[in-house]
Design a protein around this motif. Sequence first.
Motif, short mmCIF file in Angstrom:
data_model
loop_
_atom_site.label_atom_id
_atom_site.label_comp_id
_atom_site.label_asym_id
_atom_site.label_seq_id
_atom_site.Cartn_x
_atom_site.Cartn_y
_atom_site.Cartn_z
N TYR A 61 -18.09 10.11 0.30
CA TYR A 61 -19.44 10.47 0.56
C TYR A 61 -19.72 11.24 1.90
O TYR A 61 -20.24 12.41 2.05
CB TYR A 61 -20.41 9.54 0.55
N PHE A 62 -19.24 10.42 3.01
CA PHE A 62 -19.33 11.14 4.35
C PHE A 62 -18.28 12.28 4.78
O PHE A 62 -18.68 13.20 5.33
CB PHE A 62 -18.94 10.14 5.49
N PHE A 63 -17.17 12.34 4.03
CA PHE A 63 -16.29 13.47 4.30
C PHE A 63 -16.68 14.63 3.92
O PHE A 63 -16.66 15.97 4.53
CB PHE A 63 -14.75 13.10 3.87
N GLU A 64 -17.17 14.45 2.67
CA GLU A 64 -17.88 15.91 2.00
C GLU A 64 -19.24 16.35 2.75
O GLU A 64 -19.13 17.45 3.04
CB GLU A 64 -18.14 15.60 0.43
N LYS A 65 -20.02 15.28 3.43
CA LYS A 65 -20.89 15.76 4.19
C LYS A 65 -20.54 16.46 5.57
O LYS A 65 -21.25 17.40 6.09
CB LYS A 65 -21.97 14.71 4.20
N ILE A 66 -19.55 15.88 6.21
CA ILE A 66 -19.04 16.40 7.43
C ILE A 66 -18.27 17.65 7.17
O ILE A 66 -18.35 18.43 8.08
CB ILE A 66 -18.18 15.06 8.12
N ASN A 67 -17.66 17.67 6.15
CA ASN A 67 -17.19 19.11 6.06
C ASN A 67 -18.13 20.19 5.76
O ASN A 67 -17.92 21.33 6.34
CB ASN A 67 -16.15 19.06 4.71
N GLN A 68 -19.10 19.78 5.16
CA GLN A 68 -20.22 20.85 4.97
C GLN A 68 -20.97 21.13 6.12
O GLN A 68 -21.61 22.20 6.37
CB GLN A 68 -21.20 20.29 3.73
N CYS A 101 -17.70 4.94 18.68
CA CYS A 101 -19.05 5.64 19.27
C CYS A 101 -20.01 4.36 19.25
O CYS A 101 -20.16 3.69 18.10
CB CYS A 101 -19.30 6.71 18.58
N ARG A 102 -20.71 4.06 20.27
CA ARG A 102 -21.32 2.70 20.35
C ARG A 102 -22.88 3.39 20.56
O ARG A 102 -23.18 3.97 21.74
CB ARG A 102 -21.00 1.83 21.59
N TYR A 103 -23.87 2.84 19.84
CA TYR A 103 -25.19 3.08 20.04
C TYR A 103 -25.79 1.73 20.73
O TYR A 103 -26.81 1.76 21.02
CB TYR A 103 -26.12 3.28 18.77
N THR A 168 -21.14 10.61 14.13
CA THR A 168 -21.71 9.47 14.10
C THR A 168 -23.19 9.46 14.14
O THR A 168 -24.00 8.64 13.19
CB THR A 168 -21.76 8.65 15.59
N ALA A 169 -23.85 10.52 14.41
CA ALA A 169 -25.39 10.94 14.09
C ALA A 169 -25.39 11.21 12.52
O ALA A 169 -26.57 10.89 12.08
CB ALA A 169 -25.71 11.95 15.03
N ILE A 170 -24.48 11.80 11.82
CA ILE A 170 -24.69 11.99 10.60
C ILE A 170 -24.64 10.51 9.93
O ILE A 170 -25.44 10.34 8.96
CB ILE A 170 -23.51 12.90 9.88
N VAL A 171 -23.90 9.89 10.11
CA VAL A 171 -23.63 8.36 9.45
C VAL A 171 -24.91 7.74 9.81
O VAL A 171 -25.35 7.20 8.93
CB VAL A 171 -22.40 7.80 10.02
N GLY A 173 -27.93 8.61 10.58
CA GLY A 173 -29.02 9.23 10.16
C GLY A 173 -29.10 8.69 8.50
O GLY A 173 -30.16 8.34 8.14
N ASP A 174 -28.03 8.81 7.94
CA ASP A 174 -28.00 8.42 6.48
C ASP A 174 -28.40 6.79 6.50
O ASP A 174 -28.93 6.42 5.68
CB ASP A 174 -26.68 8.63 5.86
N LEU A 175 -27.73 5.98 7.21
CA LEU A 175 -27.94 4.51 7.28
C LEU A 175 -29.48 4.23 7.66
O LEU A 175 -30.08 3.40 6.96
CB LEU A 175 -27.12 3.81 8.08
N LYS A 176 -29.96 5.10 8.66
CA LYS A 176 -31.47 4.89 8.96
C LYS A 176 -32.38 5.08 7.75
O LYS A 176 -33.34 4.38 7.50
CB LYS A 176 -31.82 5.72 9.88
N GLU A 177 -31.97 5.86 6.87
CA GLU A 177 -32.84 6.37 5.73
C GLU A 177 -32.86 5.18 4.65
O GLU A 177 -33.84 5.11 4.01
CB GLU A 177 -32.44 7.58 4.94
N LYS A 178 -31.85 4.39 4.72
CA LYS A 178 -31.88 3.14 4.12
C LYS A 178 -32.38 1.83 4.57
O LYS A 178 -32.12 0.73 4.19
CB LYS A 178 -30.51 2.90 3.52
N GLY A 179 -32.92 2.13 5.90
CA GLY A 179 -33.57 1.02 6.71
C GLY A 179 -32.45 0.13 7.42
O GLY A 179 -32.41 -1.03 7.93
N LEU A 180 -31.23 0.70 7.52
CA LEU A 180 -30.00 0.07 8.44
C LEU A 180 -29.81 0.97 9.48
O LEU A 180 -30.05 1.92 9.83
CB LEU A 180 -28.89 0.37 7.54
#
Length: 228
Positions: A61-68, A101-103, A168-171, A173-180
């Motif tokens: 899922y993430f590799f395809e999104k990052i490649n895009q 990478c740490r938030y 990290t921002a991509i990952v 962001g997708d987690l945030k959409e799911k309340g994570l």
Amino acid sequence: MTNKLVYTGKTKNVYALDNGNYLLKFKDDCTGKDGVFDPGENAVGLTIEGVGDVNLRMSIYFFEKINQAGIKTHYISANLQDTTMEVLPAKAFGKGLEVICRYKAVGSFYRRYSDYCTLGQDLPAYVETTFKNDEKGDPLVTKDGLIDLGVMTSEQYDDIKDMTQKITAIVAGDLKEKGLDLYDIKFEFGYDKDGSVMLIDEIASGNMRVYKNGEYIDPMTLSKLFFA
């Protein structure tokens, strides 16, 4: 096509393919200690049935999104039936380098720097690098150290840091959409024959620390919530 085993890792095995690419075979082993999962640990601490499958699914899922997004990775394709992923050849930096990478100030970061921060304190996409060395506890290494030791160039380090923060921002962001909420994540990078940096290894729940409403989410639960 014959597959030749070239490396046995903690969470996956690596095979050489006849076409010059490599095949990663995902396993059900996780890093941790005393039977408790911890992405920051150096050794396999437990085996969770099915974790290889969900790690591959999330990686796809993430590799395809990052490649895009135009960020270079080693990902070519995957086979969920065999729990394998075909990837481009890449050289590791030194004997292996992990990039975190740490938030949030948690885990080993908090243990090291608790005199200067509070637990869970916000961090501005803080990037740190460690050498992969179980016996030495994956020692931290600075940009200057990496350059002076001949592990990478200044330009390669800058590319890694920039790519790490963007991925990290991509990952997150997708987690945030799911309340994570993503607290930290671990990556590995390599480089091609021209020296260009690329993201390698995997992007899976076992390499990230994620919370929901302040409660830690274990890797298998995280994968289920992510794909729900």
